[in-house]
Design an enzyme around this catalytic site. Structure first.
Site, PDB file in Angstrom:
ATOM      1  N   ASP A 185      19.230   1.084 -34.651  1.00 55.14           N
ATOM      2  CA  ASP A 185      20.652   0.728 -34.522  1.00 55.14           C
ATOM      3  C   ASP A 185      21.234   1.290 -33.226  1.00 55.14           C
ATOM      4  O   ASP A 185      21.970   0.603 -32.514  1.00 55.14           O
ATOM      5  CB  ASP A 185      21.441   1.276 -35.712  1.00 55.14           C
ATOM      6  N   VAL A 186      20.927   2.545 -32.936  1.00 56.82           N
ATOM      7  CA  VAL A 186      21.455   3.171 -31.716  1.00 56.82           C
ATOM      8  C   VAL A 186      20.928   2.447 -30.474  1.00 56.82           C
ATOM      9  O   VAL A 186      21.693   2.135 -29.543  1.00 56.82           O
ATOM     10  CB  VAL A 186      21.094   4.671 -31.682  1.00 56.82           C
TER      11      VAL A 186
END
Length: 412
Positions: A185-186
């Site tokens: 996600d990051v």
């Protein structure tokens, strides 16, 4: 660029850029937080009464000025600083109309709905870019806008498994492991921010926005880096090596007399110096270990010898000697110890942001340090709907009585 005459002049890189944030949880909010750090005005659209799912992902919870727990989770705080929260119910036609008006006044829109999820609201790329041809529209999904998996939802943990990332994470003796943070996600948020900046630069040449199709699965696959190429070049799927490196030896964690350290020998000269300070003359003179390729081939023979040597002294003693010899090494800190590192303190990595509920919202400083357009003082993450009145009045010119009617109808 969309200029806001009410905003004070700043030297931030993205001053004058307005971002409409229809995303939630982590990948999309991480991207918009980066853009907000760089000076963009970020308007986060949230559902009235509920908001971003992560607002409820606690404990721990932020404390207000009286030391009482709020319902603002640490998870939400990590990805939503420097934004304005506007509550609009996009399931209602009048809510959709408000979002379309905001999109017409924006430079960038970021969303992470399932493929086709916004079309029924008239908020899809085709609809909004017909309304605002300069709009850069970024869609973040699990698998992209086409292909056999396009309709599936994607979650970080699941994508870590599908992409092969977990297959190279963890010890050979244990089950595959996910990374300790939602790193896909990051990384997707980072890639989204990069793509948006590229599209804004392209718009300067063409005058047109474009659609960005970003998939968690593709980000994870691209982020396999050397491990992907180890397979594509060598033809054999990499295996889990715990804390060891597949292409460099010795490059892993070792036990010391009182704990552990990371030894990261990056070249043959560093290895020769390590052998001198570790009193390993036989290893230094062994042709099998003279090159990194040799050390990789003889990993199983070399690593036990290095491990025995490192157990003779404490972590602190080793780190002092290794640093003096120019050999990369470091401790294995807890997160508390990482924030206590002198370098973290000197660079001001821990933020303390005054919050609307009183008290202080902690944060972690952006790593982006620009000499001519420095990042300014960030705003604390907003409470749910904190800026609804301000944005609808200032940006759309809605009078107080109209805002009151919309609020009474549950649209805002």
């Amino acid at each position: 660029m969309t200029e806001d005459p009410t905003s004070p002049p700043t030297a931030q890189a993205l001053t004058g850029i307005r971002v409409l944030d229809l995303s939630r949880v982590l990948a999309g909010p991480w991207a918009t937080q980066i853009l907000g750090d760089l000076g963009a005005e970020v308007i986060k659209i949230e559902k009235p009464g509920a908001g971003d799912d992560t607002r409820g992902w606690g404990p721990p919870w932020l404390k207000d000025g009286e030391g009482r727990e709020t319902r603002e989770s640490a998870y939400f705080l990590c990805a939503n600083r420097s934004k304005r929260s506007v509550t609009i119910d996009m399931a209602q036609p009048e809510g959709q109309a408000l979002i379309r008006r905001l999109a017409a006044e924006s430079d960038v829109l970021i969303e992470n709905f399932k493929v086709g999820g916004l079309k029924r609201y008239g908020l899809d790329h085709e609809s909004l870019c017909a309304l605002n041809p300069r709009l850069v529209y970024c869609s973040i999904t699990g698998f992209g806008q086409d292909g056999p998996e396009a309709g599936r939802a994607g979650y970080d943990f699941m994508i870590q498994g599908m992409s092969g990332l977990m297959s190279v994470t963890g010890s050979p003796e244990t089950e595959p492991q996910k990374i300790g943070v939602a790193l896909v996600d990051v990384l997707t948020g980072l890639n989204a921010a990069i793509a948006v900046l590229a599209a804004l630069q392209q718009r300067e040449r063409t005058g047109r926005g474009q659609h960005i199709d970003l998939a968690l699965f593709e980000v994870a696959m691209a982020s396999l880096a050397n491990q992907a190429l180890n397979f594509l070049v060598g033809g054999t799927a990499p295996r889990r090596l715990g804390n060891a490196h597949p292409n460099i030896v010795p490059y892993q964690a070792f036990e010391t007399a009182d704990g552990h350290l990371i030894l990261a020998v990056g070249n043959d000269a560093q290895f020769a110096r390590f052998c001198r300070i570790a009193d390993l003359p036989d290893v230094a003179g062994d042709a099998r270990f003279a090159t990194n390729a040799g050390r990789v081939a003889e990993r199983d023979l070399l690593i036990p010898i290095v491990a025995v040597a490192l157990k003779r002294q404490t972590t602190g003693e080793w780190l002092a000697m290794l640093d003096a010899a120019g050999i990369p090494a470091g401790p294995i800190n807890t997160i508390a110890q990482a924030f206590a590192e002198p370098q973290a303190a000197a660079r001001g990595l821990a933020l303390n942001l005054p919050h609307a509920l009183g008290g202080i919202a902690p944060g972690v400083r952006s790593p982006l340090r620009l000499s001519d357009s420095p990042i300014g003082d960030p705003m604390a993450p907003p409470t749910l709907g904190q800026d609804t009145e301000l944005v609808l009045e200032r940006l759309l010119g809605l009078p107080a009585e109209e805002r009151e009617r919309l609020r009474g109808a549950g649209i805002i």
